[in-house]
Design a protein around this motif. Structure first.
Motif, PDB file in Angstrom:
ATOM      1  N   ASP A 316       0.650  -1.232   0.039  1.00 56.59           N
ATOM      2  CA  ASP A 316       0.142   0.405   0.133  1.00 56.59           C
ATOM      3  C   ASP A 316       0.875   1.380   0.075  1.00 56.59           C
ATOM      4  O   ASP A 316       2.028   0.884   0.010  1.00 56.59           O
ATOM      5  CB  ASP A 316      -1.050  -0.511   0.907  1.00 56.59           C
ATOM      6  N   GLN A 317       0.510   2.468  -0.279  1.00 58.49           N
ATOM      7  CA  GLN A 317       0.830   3.838   0.372  1.00 58.49           C
ATOM      8  C   GLN A 317       2.028   3.727   1.281  1.00 58.49           C
ATOM      9  O   GLN A 317       2.069   3.119   2.515  1.00 58.49           O
ATOM     10  CB  GLN A 317       0.545   4.712   0.568  1.00 58.49           C
ATOM     11  N   ASP A 318       3.614   3.884   1.323  1.00 61.73           N
ATOM     12  CA  ASP A 318       4.508   3.669   1.719  1.00 61.73           C
ATOM     13  C   ASP A 318       4.733   2.301   2.624  1.00 61.73           C
ATOM     14  O   ASP A 318       5.057   2.218   3.818  1.00 61.73           O
ATOM     15  CB  ASP A 318       4.624   5.065   2.146  1.00 61.73           C
ATOM     16  N   VAL A 319       3.836   0.999   2.368  1.00 65.25           N
ATOM     17  CA  VAL A 319       3.890   0.464   3.553  1.00 65.25           C
ATOM     18  C   VAL A 319       3.975  -0.981   2.592  1.00 65.25           C
ATOM     19  O   VAL A 319       3.647  -1.193   1.375  1.00 65.25           O
ATOM     20  CB  VAL A 319       2.639   0.138   3.775  1.00 65.25           C
ATOM     21  N   ILE A 320       4.885  -2.326   3.113  1.00 69.33           N
ATOM     22  CA  ILE A 320       4.873  -3.638   2.228  1.00 69.33           C
ATOM     23  C   ILE A 320       4.044  -4.575   3.241  1.00 69.33           C
ATOM     24  O   ILE A 320       4.595  -3.720   4.627  1.00 69.33           O
ATOM     25  CB  ILE A 320       6.623  -3.697   2.116  1.00 69.33           C
ATOM     26  N   ALA A 378       3.308   5.139  -7.824  1.00 64.70           N
ATOM     27  CA  ALA A 378       2.613   5.419  -6.610  1.00 64.70           C
ATOM     28  C   ALA A 378       1.040   4.945  -6.234  1.00 64.70           C
ATOM     29  O   ALA A 378       0.591   4.758  -5.435  1.00 64.70           O
ATOM     30  CB  ALA A 378       3.355   6.540  -6.184  1.00 64.70           C
ATOM     31  N   ASP A 379       0.290   5.035  -7.380  1.00 65.79           N
ATOM     32  CA  ASP A 379      -0.999   4.966  -7.324  1.00 65.79           C
ATOM     33  C   ASP A 379      -1.450   4.133  -8.198  1.00 65.79           C
ATOM     34  O   ASP A 379      -2.912   4.347  -8.638  1.00 65.79           O
ATOM     35  CB  ASP A 379      -1.680   6.755  -7.986  1.00 65.79           C
ATOM     36  N   ARG A 380      -0.844   3.234  -8.445  1.00 69.32           N
ATOM     37  CA  ARG A 380      -1.073   2.241  -9.099  1.00 69.32           C
ATOM     38  C   ARG A 380      -1.040   0.434  -8.404  1.00 69.32           C
ATOM     39  O   ARG A 380       0.141   0.682  -7.893  1.00 69.32           O
ATOM     40  CB  ARG A 380      -0.822   1.809 -10.401  1.00 69.32           C
ATOM     41  N   ALA A 381      -1.781  -0.422  -8.737  1.00 65.86           N
ATOM     42  CA  ALA A 381      -1.658  -1.976  -8.487  1.00 65.86           C
ATOM     43  C   ALA A 381      -0.156  -2.471  -9.455  1.00 65.86           C
ATOM     44  O   ALA A 381      -0.194  -1.999 -10.407  1.00 65.86           O
ATOM     45  CB  ALA A 381      -2.650  -2.608  -7.900  1.00 65.86           C
ATOM     46  N   SER A 382      -0.381  -3.984  -8.920  1.00 63.97           N
ATOM     47  CA  SER A 382       0.497  -4.394  -9.769  1.00 63.97           C
ATOM     48  C   SER A 382      -0.074  -5.935  -9.842  1.00 63.97           C
ATOM     49  O   SER A 382      -1.009  -6.237  -8.721  1.00 63.97           O
ATOM     50  CB  SER A 382       1.829  -4.902  -9.313  1.00 63.97           C
ATOM     51  N   PHE A 383       0.175  -7.063 -10.671  1.00 65.76           N
ATOM     52  CA  PHE A 383      -0.697  -8.303 -11.089  1.00 65.76           C
ATOM     53  C   PHE A 383       0.295  -9.212 -10.851  1.00 65.76           C
ATOM     54  O   PHE A 383       1.449  -9.485 -10.556  1.00 65.76           O
ATOM     55  CB  PHE A 383      -1.477  -7.351 -11.728  1.00 65.76           C
ATOM     56  N   GLY A 384      -0.596 -10.380 -11.079  1.00 65.15           N
ATOM     57  CA  GLY A 384       0.058 -11.692 -10.358  1.00 65.15           C
ATOM     58  C   GLY A 384       0.393 -12.627  -9.885  1.00 65.15           C
ATOM     59  O   GLY A 384       0.954 -13.497  -9.358  1.00 65.15           O
ATOM     60  N   CYS A 385      -0.541 -11.904  -8.502  1.00 71.36           N
ATOM     61  CA  CYS A 385      -0.158 -12.601  -6.631  1.00 71.36           C
ATOM     62  C   CYS A 385      -0.990 -13.168  -6.952  1.00 71.36           C
ATOM     63  O   CYS A 385      -1.737 -12.991  -5.886  1.00 71.36           O
ATOM     64  CB  CYS A 385       0.203 -12.111  -5.568  1.00 71.36           C
ATOM     65  N   THR A 386      -0.996 -14.905  -7.406  1.00 72.25           N
ATOM     66  CA  THR A 386      -1.921 -15.673  -7.264  1.00 72.25           C
ATOM     67  C   THR A 386      -1.067 -16.685  -6.926  1.00 72.25           C
ATOM     68  O   THR A 386      -0.011 -17.101  -7.248  1.00 72.25           O
ATOM     69  CB  THR A 386      -2.593 -15.732  -8.835  1.00 72.25           C
ATOM     70  N   ASN A 387      -2.498 -17.714  -5.988  1.00 74.70           N
ATOM     71  CA  ASN A 387      -1.544 -18.766  -5.428  1.00 74.70           C
ATOM     72  C   ASN A 387      -0.927 -20.365  -6.559  1.00 74.70           C
ATOM     73  O   ASN A 387      -0.079 -20.529  -6.696  1.00 74.70           O
ATOM     74  CB  ASN A 387      -2.631 -19.703  -4.566  1.00 74.70           C
ATOM     75  N   SER A 388      -1.841 -19.971  -7.785  1.00 78.45           N
ATOM     76  CA  SER A 388      -0.724 -20.991  -9.211  1.00 78.45           C
ATOM     77  C   SER A 388      -0.121 -20.064  -9.962  1.00 78.45           C
ATOM     78  O   SER A 388       0.602 -20.988 -10.978  1.00 78.45           O
ATOM     79  CB  SER A 388      -2.204 -20.835  -9.956  1.00 78.45           C
ATOM     80  N   ALA A 389       0.534 -18.749  -9.652  1.00 78.69           N
ATOM     81  CA  ALA A 389       2.034 -18.268 -10.060  1.00 78.69           C
ATOM     82  C   ALA A 389       2.716 -18.676  -9.474  1.00 78.69           C
ATOM     83  O   ALA A 389       2.810 -18.954  -7.945  1.00 78.69           O
ATOM     84  CB  ALA A 389       1.464 -17.358 -10.348  1.00 78.69           C
ATOM     85  N   GLU A 390       4.556 -18.585  -9.709  1.00 77.04           N
ATOM     86  CA  GLU A 390       4.983 -18.956  -9.818  1.00 77.04           C
ATOM     87  C   GLU A 390       6.088 -17.795  -9.121  1.00 77.04           C
ATOM     88  O   GLU A 390       6.766 -17.207  -8.066  1.00 77.04           O
ATOM     89  CB  GLU A 390       6.261 -19.798 -10.527  1.00 77.04           C
ATOM     90  N   MET A 391       5.474 -16.468 -10.229  1.00 77.99           N
ATOM     91  CA  MET A 391       6.323 -15.043  -9.535  1.00 77.99           C
ATOM     92  C   MET A 391       5.163 -14.474 -10.490  1.00 77.99           C
ATOM     93  O   MET A 391       4.259 -14.193 -10.961  1.00 77.99           O
ATOM     94  CB  MET A 391       7.558 -14.811 -10.973  1.00 77.99           C
ATOM     95  N   THR A 392       5.315 -12.950  -9.684  1.00 76.70           N
ATOM     96  CA  THR A 392       4.129 -12.168 -10.108  1.00 76.70           C
ATOM     97  C   THR A 392       5.080 -11.901 -11.640  1.00 76.70           C
ATOM     98  O   THR A 392       5.654 -11.773 -12.440  1.00 76.70           O
ATOM     99  CB  THR A 392       4.670 -10.656  -9.709  1.00 76.70           C
ATOM    100  N   TYR A 393       3.683 -10.559 -12.128  1.00 74.83           N
ATOM    101  CA  TYR A 393       3.486  -9.936 -13.417  1.00 74.83           C
ATOM    102  C   TYR A 393       4.743  -9.465 -13.313  1.00 74.83           C
ATOM    103  O   TYR A 393       5.945  -9.752 -14.195  1.00 74.83           O
ATOM    104  CB  TYR A 393       2.617  -9.217 -13.760  1.00 74.83           C
ATOM    105  N   PHE A 394       5.551  -8.779 -12.614  1.00 76.97           N
ATOM    106  CA  PHE A 394       6.707  -8.175 -12.742  1.00 76.97           C
ATOM    107  C   PHE A 394       7.738  -9.542 -12.849  1.00 76.97           C
ATOM    108  O   PHE A 394       8.829  -8.789 -13.086  1.00 76.97           O
ATOM    109  CB  PHE A 394       7.009  -6.952 -12.039  1.00 76.97           C
TER     110      PHE A 394
END
Length: 477
Positions: A316-320, A378-394
């Motif tokens: 999230d904003q400024d937070v992991i 800073a204001d965008r989501a990233s994708f690919g964090c699913t249980n079936s994936a080995e890595m995120t899109y990035f």
């Protein structure tokens, strides 16, 4: 024509009656009284569509359920209440108008509509669970499913009110009352699906409790000091969120890339939050991250060596997010991480943050001696964090593909950004807009650092080729 004079004549074949009832329902759903001309309300048709509607709803609930869900009897009962209400309404209406042939008409029409609605929802749910729907659509799915449930019942009430020629104000009261009742009902039974996940309280085995300090200590002591007079690269990876395997997989694959191809073996550390790795890998907390950075800072040369730090988690904003129940953890803030890096005395840094809104870390982490790469703005989501994936899109684009094909971080980032953008466009997602910022001093020093890193890759490839050639000679007849 009133309901008392309505005559329904069944066709000779079951399949024809079956098809006629589907056509009748389609007319009903568009508010047309032609539904009464097509409907074939036999008991057999009622029984068959009751079974099909129930099966379709069971399928939808199963597709919607989380892994580990079990059959929920209360959810089944909650569903069966509405078909029974519709059936009883048909019986009462048939006796009121003195026409027993219309007894099953409301139930048949409602069940066919419910079956079609549940099948449509199942298809949508299947596509959504595989990430094949546009990102914006996921927030609308609950509303869509509620509207489908309302539509089938309101359409039924509408055509019967027209057939009965009720006054407009009476129709309005009935429809508004039905909307209120059905909405309240649907929302109150949302936590009682036909398949329901059994809540499991997170627990920590005693062995894991005592094993964790040893795992961290072993990982820290395995970090070797650098060699004076040359640039050494160090790797540190943090997987923050325990609830999905993709973050653990991404960090471990990134570490493997650096250890095997870039020669950081003996100079690497991975801190992993994952439900199933308590006995195998040190967990990622603020304490372990600070200790890891401190140990690396002590082992490396501040003037000659570089730390490659990568973080993968929800953000999230400024937070992991740091999440590993049953432990209650503080999340990782950008300002805290900057302070930890400074305190560890690590001067030259390449930091990769793979998380939603990770661009918000740039301002706090930026320095003249730092490269910052983020999976999103800073204001965008990233994708690919699913249980079936080995890595995120990035992570897939940057670590698994671009870093293997380029000899500079800028080129790898540019290549990865193109790959990610194309994939997001194909999936209908809003672009995550990955970011890269290079500090002023790092911009001058980075080419030499990159040469040391990628020369290590070439040296390892030569060693592998020599080893292979030796094996061939040894094994030759």
């Amino acid at each position: 024509m009133s309901l008392s004079s309505l005559k329904t004549v069944s066709l000779q074949r079951f399949s024809l009656n079956f098809a006629a009832n589907i056509i009748a329902t389609l007319w009903m759903l568009v508010g047309s009284m032609r539904a009464f001309s097509w409907v074939k309300p036999t008991f057999i048709q009622f029984a068959v569509f009751a079974i099909l509607a129930l099966g379709s709803n069971v399928l939808f609930s199963w597709l919607s359920a989380d892994s580990g869900s079990v059959f929920n009897e209360q959810g089944l009962v909650s569903y069966l209440i509405w078909p029974m209400i519709i059936l009883l309404s048909g019986i009462i209406l048939a006796r009121r108008v003195g026409n027993q042939t219309i007894m099953f008409i409301p139930a048949v029409l409602w069940l066919v509509a419910d079956m079609l609605s549940a099948l449509l929802q199942s298809v949508v749910q299947f596509l959504g669970s595989h990430g094949w729907l546009p990102q914006w659509s996921y927030a609308l799915l609950p509303v869509l499913f509620l509207l489908l449930f309302l539509w089938q019942t309101l359409a039924l009430l509408w055509i019967f009110s027209r057939r009965l020629r009720t006054p407009w104000w009476e129709r309005l009261i009935v429809l508004l009352g039905a909307v209120a009742l059905l909405t309240i009902w649907q929302r109150n039974v949302a936590d009682q699906p036909i398949f329901k996940q059994v809540p499991i309280e997170s627990t920590l085995e005693e062995a894991a409790f005592y094993e964790q300090p040893q795992l961290l200590q072993q990982a820290l002591t395995s970090i070797d000091p650098s060699l004076s007079g040359k640039t050494d690269w160090y790797f540190m990876g943090v997987a923050g969120f325990a609830g999905q395997d993709v973050f653990r997989s991404e960090i471990n694959k990134a570490r493997e890339l650096f250890d095997v191809r870039f020669g950081t073996s003996g100079h690497s550390l991975a801190l992993i939050n994952n439900t199933y790795s308590w006995m195998d890998e040190p967990i990622a907390t603020k304490t372990s991250i600070a200790q890891g950075l401190k140990q690396i800072g002590q082992q490396m040369s501040a003037d000659e060596d570089v730390l490659f730090l990568t973080l993968s988690s929800h953000g999230d904003q400024d937070v992991i997010q740091l999440y590993n129940p049953p432990l209650a953890m503080d999340n990782l803030e950008a300002a805290w991480l900057r302070e930890a890096l400074d305190s560890a005395g690590i001067r030259w840094r390449v930091i990769v943050v793979s998380a939603c809104y990770s661009g918000s870390f740039i301002d706090e982490l930026a320095s003249p001696t730092t490269v910052i790469i983020t999976a999103s703005a800073a204001d965008r989501a990233s994708f690919g964090c699913t249980n079936s994936a080995e890595m995120t899109y990035f992570g897939q684009a940057f670590f698994a593909e671009s870093l293997r094909e380029n000899t500079s971080f800028a080129a790898a980032f540019k290549d990865a950004s193109i790959r990610v953008t194309e994939r997001e466009r194909l999936m209908g997602f809003e672009s995550s807009m990955p970011q890269m910022v290079i500090g002023s001093l790092m911009e001058t020093a980075l080419p030499a650092f990159e040469q040391a890193l990628f020369d290590s890759e070439m040296s390892n490839l030569v060693i592998d080729m020599d080893s292979t050639a030796t094996d061939v000679v040894v094994n030759a007849p």
